[in-house]
Design an enzyme around this catalytic site. Structure first.
Site, PDB file in Angstrom:
ATOM      1  N   ASN A 165       0.873  -1.172   0.000  1.00  0.00           N
ATOM      2  CA  ASN A 165       0.000   0.000   0.000  1.00  0.00           C
ATOM      3  C   ASN A 165       0.907   1.218   0.000  1.00  0.00           C
ATOM      4  OD1 ASN A 165      -1.761   2.072   0.496  1.00  0.00           O
ATOM      5  ND2 ASN A 165      -2.718   1.138   2.283  1.00  0.00           N
ATOM      6  N   ARG A 180      -2.474  -2.060  -3.571  1.00  0.00           N
ATOM      7  CA  ARG A 180      -3.654  -1.213  -3.412  1.00  0.00           C
ATOM      8  C   ARG A 180      -3.523  -0.050  -4.387  1.00  0.00           C
ATOM      9  NH1 ARG A 180      -4.805   3.561   0.767  1.00  0.00           N
ATOM     10  NH2 ARG A 180      -6.957   3.892   0.175  1.00  0.00           N
ATOM     11  N   HIS A 218     -12.647   3.420  -0.426  1.00  0.00           N
ATOM     12  CA  HIS A 218     -12.677   2.437   0.672  1.00  0.00           C
ATOM     13  C   HIS A 218     -13.357   1.138   0.229  1.00  0.00           C
ATOM     14  CE1 HIS A 218     -12.666   5.863   3.901  1.00  0.00           C
ATOM     15  NE2 HIS A 218     -11.429   5.379   3.758  1.00  0.00           N
ATOM     16  N   ARG A 255     -11.150  16.244   6.757  1.00  0.00           N
ATOM     17  CA  ARG A 255     -11.916  16.571   5.541  1.00  0.00           C
ATOM     18  C   ARG A 255     -13.347  16.989   5.885  1.00  0.00           C
ATOM     19  NH1 ARG A 255     -10.703  11.094   2.529  1.00  0.00           N
ATOM     20  NH2 ARG A 255      -8.811  10.838   3.739  1.00  0.00           N
ATOM     21  N   GLU A 305      -8.126  -4.706   5.181  1.00  0.00           N
ATOM     22  CA  GLU A 305      -7.962  -4.418   3.758  1.00  0.00           C
ATOM     23  C   GLU A 305      -6.815  -5.217   3.149  1.00  0.00           C
ATOM     24  OE1 GLU A 305      -8.335  -0.303   5.113  1.00  0.00           O
ATOM     25  OE2 GLU A 305      -9.165   0.147   3.133  1.00  0.00           O
TER      26      GLU A 305
END
Ligand code: ADP
Length: 400
Positions: free
Chosen positions: A7, A91, A180, A241, A385
Site C-alpha cells: 500500500n 492497493r 474504501h 476533511r 484491507e
C-alpha cells in the site's frame, strides 16, 4: 499462497506478507518519510518481535529494496528466498470507470492507472511508483492491482451522476466513484457469512469510520450508493476533511476572500472536519477527551460527526427500502461503543436497537451489537484491507 501486499503512499509504503491459507500475516510493517533524512522502517513478525531502523531512504525503489533485505534477514525476517513470494497485491486508489474488479498488471493496465492520476493526483502516482519498483525488483512474480473504486463500479447512474451539464460526465468523466471499496467489500462478505444471509437477497449499510470515513448502501453484494464522490472529500465528516458542503461556498470564498484553488484544496482536505470544527485535533480520541472536560468546540465537532452519519443511514435505509444489517468498521467504528450508541440512538422507528452490554464488549472484535429483537442487525466487524487484497490477488493469479 504467500502474497506480498503493498500500500504505497506519497511518502510511505505499508507492506504485509500474507499467507492466504492461514489468512494471517507473516510479517508486516511500514516505511515512513521516504525521501527525507529521517526515514524510518518499522516492522513486526507474527511469531513475535518488533523492530525499527532509522536511515535515509531515497525513493520507493530504495524503500522496497530495504524491505526485501528485511524479509530475507535470518533473525528479523520471514523468508529464506524471494522465490517464496507467489504474487504481489497492490492497493490502487483510483481505477476510473474501466476497472470493475481487480486485475493482473501489465503495460496497458499501468498506463490506464497513470491516466486516472488526473482523478487522484495524490494517490495514483504514489501507487504507480510502488508498482514500478516492485515490478523491477520481482520481475517474474505476478502483480495484481486491487482498486478502492472497484466495489462501487456497478452503482446505478442515478447514484453516480451529479446534476451538472451531462458533458461533464460524458467527456470529462466527472461522476461519483466512491472509495474504501476493499474495506466495504470485506465487511460485506464477513457480515453475509456471520449472519447466514443469502447474498442475492441482502441489504446492508456499511460504515467505514476511520480518519477517512465513508458509508455505503450494499444491495445483493453490490454497492448501490456511497458517500464519497469524484474524490474522497465528499460525504461524512472526517478527521481533516469537510465531507458534504454547498459548492457555492467555494465560489464565495474565492470571490470574497481571494482564496486560490490550491489553498481551498488544503483547507477542505487538511484543515476541516473534526480538526477544523474543534480546533483541537483530527483524532476522535482527543475530541472525546476534551468533550469530557467540557470543551464546547470538541462537542460541536462530535455532534456534527454523529449527525452526518445518522443522516446517511437514514438516506440509505430509504435507498434500500430497509436493511438486514448496519456494520461498523475502521478506527472509530471498531473501537468506540459510545459513538456507535450515539449514531444508533433514536432509530427505533427503523427497527434499530442496540444492546448496550454487547456494544460495550464489541471493541475490536466481530460481534452483533443489536438486541435479539432488533429488526435491523447491527455489527462491529474489524476491517482487514490487506487480507482482502491478498485474497483478491490469489483469486486473480489462480484464475489467469
Ligand atoms: P485511517 O486508516 O483512515 O488512517 P483508522 O481506520 O486507523 O484510520 O482510524 C484512525 C482513527 O480512529 C483515529 O484518528 C482515531 O480518531 C480513531 N480511533 C481509534 N481508536 C479510537 C477509540 N478508541 N475511540 C475513538 N476513536 C478512535
Amino acid at each position: 499462497m504467500k502474497v506480498f501486499v503493498i500500500n504505497s503512499g506519497s511518502s510511505s509504503i505499508k507492506f504485509q506478507l500474507i499467507d492466504t491459507q492461514t489468512r494471517n500475516y507473516i510479517i508486516k510493517g511500514i516505511v515512513e518519510r521516504i525521501g527525507e533524512h529521517d526515514s524510518l522502517i518499522r516492522w513486526s513478525l507474527k511469531e513475535g518481535g518488533s523492530y525499527r531502523i532509522e536511515q535515509k531512504i531515497e525513493n520507493h525503489k530504495h524503500a522496497l529494496d530495504e524491505v526485501f533485505k528485511i524479509l530475507l534477514d535470518k533473525e528479523k525476517g520471514a523468508i529464506s528466498s524471494l522465490d517464496e513470494i507467489d504474487a504481489v497485491g497492490h492497493r490502487v486508489v483510483h481505477g476510473g470507470e474501466k476497472f470493475k474488479s481487480s486485475v493482473l498488471i501489465d503495460k496497458d493496465v499501468l498506463n490506464s492507472i497513470k491516466e486516472y492520476s488526473i482523478l487522484a493526483p495524490l494517490h495514483n502516482p504514489a501507487n504507480i511508483t510502488g508498482i514500478e519498483a516492485a515490478m523491477e525488483l520481482l520481475p517474474n512474480v505476478p502483480q495484481v492491482a486491487v482498486f478502492d473504486t472497484s466495489f462501487h463500479a456497478n452503482m446505478p447512474r442515478r447514484a453516480y451522476l451529479y446534476a451538472l451539464p451531462y458533458e461533464f460526465y460524458s467527456e470529462k468523466k466527472i461522476r461519483r466513484y466512491g472509495f474504501h471499496g476493499t474495506s466495504h467489500k470485506y465487511i460485506t462478505e464477513r457480515a453475509i457469512e456471520l449472519l447466514g444471509l443469502d447474498i442475492n437477497n441482502s441489504k446492508l449499510i456499511t460504515c467505514h469510520l476511520g480518519n477517512g470515513a465513508s458509508i455505503t448502501a450494499v444491495k445483493n453484494g453490490y454497492s448501490v450508493d456511497t458517500s464519497m464522490g469524484l474524490t474522497p472529500l465528499e460525504g461524512l465528516v472526517m478527521g481533516t476533511r469537510s465531507g458534504d458542503m454547498d459548492p457555492a461556498i467555494t465560489l464565495f470564498l474565492m470571490e470574497t476572500y481571494g482564496y486560490k484553488p490550491e489553498e481551498l484544496d488544503k483547507i477542505y482536505n487538511k484543515k476541516s472536519g473534526l480538526l477544523g470544527l474543534s480546533g483541537i485535533s483530527n483524532d476522535m480520541r482527543d475530541i472525546m477527551e476534551e468533550m469530557e472536560k467540557g470543551n464546547e468546540r470538541a462537542k460541536i465537532a462530535y455532534e456534527v460527526f454523529i449527525y452526518r452519519v445518522k443522516k446517511y443511514i437514514g438516506a440509505y435505509l430509504a435507498v434500500l427500502n430497509g436493511a438486514d444489517a448496519i456494520i461498523f468498521t475502521a478506527g472509530i467504528g471498531e473501537n468506540n461503543a459510545h459513538i456507535r450508541e450515539d449514531i444508533c440512538r433514536n432509530l427505533e422507528f427503523f427497527g434499530i436497537k442496540i444492546d448496550k452490554e454487547k456494544n460495550e464488549q464489541a471493541n475490536g472484535k466481530e460481534v452483533i451489537i443489536s438486541t435479539d429483537d432488533s429488526k435491523v442487525k447491527v455489527l462491529v466487524i474489524p476491517t482487514n484491507e490487506e487480507l482482502k487484497i491478498a485474497l483478491e490477488t490469489e483469486n486473480i493469479v489462480e484464475n489467469r
